[in-house]
Write a protein that holds these residues in place. Structure first.
Motif, PDB file in Angstrom:
ATOM      1  N   GLY A  62      11.836  10.089 -11.586  1.00  0.00           N
ATOM      2  CA  GLY A  62      11.306   9.662 -12.876  1.00  0.00           C
ATOM      3  C   GLY A  62       9.845  10.001 -13.119  1.00  0.00           C
ATOM      4  N   LYS A  63       9.206  10.761 -12.230  1.00  0.00           N
ATOM      5  CA  LYS A  63       7.792  11.109 -12.378  1.00  0.00           C
ATOM      6  C   LYS A  63       7.607  12.623 -12.422  1.00  0.00           C
ATOM      7  CE  LYS A  63       5.642   7.154 -10.119  1.00  0.00           C
ATOM      8  NZ  LYS A  63       4.595   6.798  -9.168  1.00  0.00           N
ATOM      9  N   ARG A  64       6.582  13.053 -13.160  1.00  0.00           N
ATOM     10  CA  ARG A  64       6.218  14.477 -13.219  1.00  0.00           C
ATOM     11  C   ARG A  64       4.915  14.753 -12.463  1.00  0.00           C
ATOM     12  NH1 ARG A  64       9.056  17.918 -15.677  1.00  0.00           N
ATOM     13  NH2 ARG A  64      10.666  17.325 -17.122  1.00  0.00           N
ATOM     14  N   SER A  65       4.273  13.672 -11.976  1.00  0.00           N
ATOM     15  CA  SER A  65       3.042  13.801 -11.197  1.00  0.00           C
ATOM     16  C   SER A  65       2.869  12.540 -10.363  1.00  0.00           C
ATOM     17  CB  SER A  65       1.831  13.998 -12.114  1.00  0.00           C
ATOM     18  OG  SER A  65       1.630  12.852 -12.917  1.00  0.00           O
ATOM     19  N   ILE A  66       2.002  12.639  -9.359  1.00  0.00           N
ATOM     20  CA  ILE A  66       1.668  11.457  -8.563  1.00  0.00           C
ATOM     21  C   ILE A  66       0.147  11.359  -8.439  1.00  0.00           C
ATOM     22  CG2 ILE A  66       3.837  11.353  -7.280  1.00  0.00           C
ATOM     23  CD1 ILE A  66       2.403  12.638  -4.891  1.00  0.00           C
ATOM     24  N   LEU A  67      -0.327  10.131  -8.271  1.00  0.00           N
ATOM     25  CA  LEU A  67      -1.732   9.834  -8.030  1.00  0.00           C
ATOM     26  C   LEU A  67      -1.845   9.259  -6.624  1.00  0.00           C
ATOM     27  CD1 LEU A  67      -2.537   8.034 -11.396  1.00  0.00           C
ATOM     28  CD2 LEU A  67      -3.127  10.374 -10.787  1.00  0.00           C
ATOM     29  N   PHE A  68      -2.883   9.677  -5.898  1.00  0.00           N
ATOM     30  CA  PHE A  68      -3.064   9.163  -4.542  1.00  0.00           C
ATOM     31  C   PHE A  68      -4.501   9.401  -4.108  1.00  0.00           C
ATOM     32  CE2 PHE A  68      -1.579  13.485  -4.361  1.00  0.00           C
ATOM     33  CZ  PHE A  68      -2.366  14.102  -3.390  1.00  0.00           C
ATOM     34  N   GLN A  69      -4.878   8.739  -3.031  1.00  0.00           N
ATOM     35  CA  GLN A  69      -6.197   8.954  -2.448  1.00  0.00           C
ATOM     36  C   GLN A  69      -6.011   9.751  -1.162  1.00  0.00           C
ATOM     37  OE1 GLN A  69      -8.550   5.971  -0.205  1.00  0.00           O
ATOM     38  NE2 GLN A  69      -9.924   6.097  -1.962  1.00  0.00           N
ATOM     39  N   ALA A  70      -6.922  10.683  -0.928  1.00  0.00           N
ATOM     40  CA  ALA A  70      -6.893  11.477   0.303  1.00  0.00           C
ATOM     41  C   ALA A  70      -8.320  11.822   0.695  1.00  0.00           C
ATOM     42  CB  ALA A  70      -6.069  12.741   0.102  1.00  0.00           C
ATOM     43  N   ARG A  71      -8.535  12.024   1.986  1.00  0.00           N
ATOM     44  CA  ARG A  71      -9.852  12.382   2.519  1.00  0.00           C
ATOM     45  C   ARG A  71      -9.846  13.856   2.906  1.00  0.00           C
ATOM     46  NH1 ARG A  71     -14.495  10.001   5.434  1.00  0.00           N
ATOM     47  NH2 ARG A  71     -13.899   8.214   4.184  1.00  0.00           N
ATOM     48  N   CYS A  72     -10.857  14.576   2.442  1.00  0.00           N
ATOM     49  CA  CYS A  72     -11.010  15.981   2.845  1.00  0.00           C
ATOM     50  C   CYS A  72     -11.514  15.977   4.293  1.00  0.00           C
ATOM     51  CB  CYS A  72     -11.989  16.700   1.927  1.00  0.00           C
ATOM     52  SG  CYS A  72     -12.163  18.449   2.330  1.00  0.00           S
ATOM     53  N   ILE A  73     -10.724  16.523   5.197  1.00  0.00           N
ATOM     54  CA  ILE A  73     -11.117  16.498   6.610  1.00  0.00           C
ATOM     55  C   ILE A  73     -11.666  17.841   7.087  1.00  0.00           C
ATOM     56  CG2 ILE A  73      -9.691  14.525   7.256  1.00  0.00           C
ATOM     57  CD1 ILE A  73      -7.582  16.455   8.282  1.00  0.00           C
ATOM     58  N   TRP A  74     -11.425  18.897   6.308  1.00  0.00           N
ATOM     59  CA  TRP A  74     -12.062  20.193   6.576  1.00  0.00           C
ATOM     60  C   TRP A  74     -11.972  21.056   5.320  1.00  0.00           C
ATOM     61  CZ3 TRP A  74      -8.983  24.438   5.973  1.00  0.00           C
ATOM     62  CH2 TRP A  74      -7.604  24.268   6.145  1.00  0.00           C
ATOM     63  N   SER A  75     -12.905  22.006   5.203  1.00  0.00           N
ATOM     64  CA  SER A  75     -12.917  22.943   4.084  1.00  0.00           C
ATOM     65  C   SER A  75     -13.629  24.193   4.557  1.00  0.00           C
ATOM     66  CB  SER A  75     -13.630  22.321   2.877  1.00  0.00           C
ATOM     67  OG  SER A  75     -13.483  23.130   1.723  1.00  0.00           O
TER      68      SER A  75
END
Length: 112
Positions: A62-75
């Motif tokens: 029933g969803k077309r997107s999700i929202l969540f929190q995440a931590r960038c651990i490398w870039s």
């Protein structure tokens, strides 16, 4: 390579945006139950939490997107010119959205 969970490369490159601005950070390249890898045009700050919005390849539960929190651990610089790869570890994710992550891994993954 310290990864404990097998990554699953997706057959879709889903848009991942920072919230609340909606700024495109990149496209999802692969996913595990613990986090995601995106490739985008910018080097992202490491050890920073992001509120993220991710488009889905269609309607899932029933969803077309999700929202969540995440931590960038490398870039770091991606092998492709002009792009950067960034690894994120999931933080706060609603249980129903984790089911969607599981569905993405099962239904949309490209297993090599």
């Amino acid at each position: 390579d310290k990864r404990k969970l097998k990554r699953h490369r997706l057959i879709y490159y889903l848009r991942v945006c920072s919230m609340p601005t909606g700024l495109l950070l990149g496209h999802l390249i692969d996913i595990t139950p613990a986090g995601i890898l995106i490739v985008g045009a910018s080097l992202l700050p490491v050890d920073q939490d992001f509120d993220l919005h991710m488009d889905l390849p269609g309607e899932i539960q029933g969803k077309r997107s999700i929202l969540f929190q995440a931590r960038c651990i490398w870039s770091r610089k991606d092998p492709a010119p002009s792009f950067y790869a960034s690894g994120f570890q999931f933080g706060r994710v609603a249980p129903e959205d984790m089911h969607i992550v599981d569905r993405l891994i099962q239904d949309c993954g490209c297993f090599e």
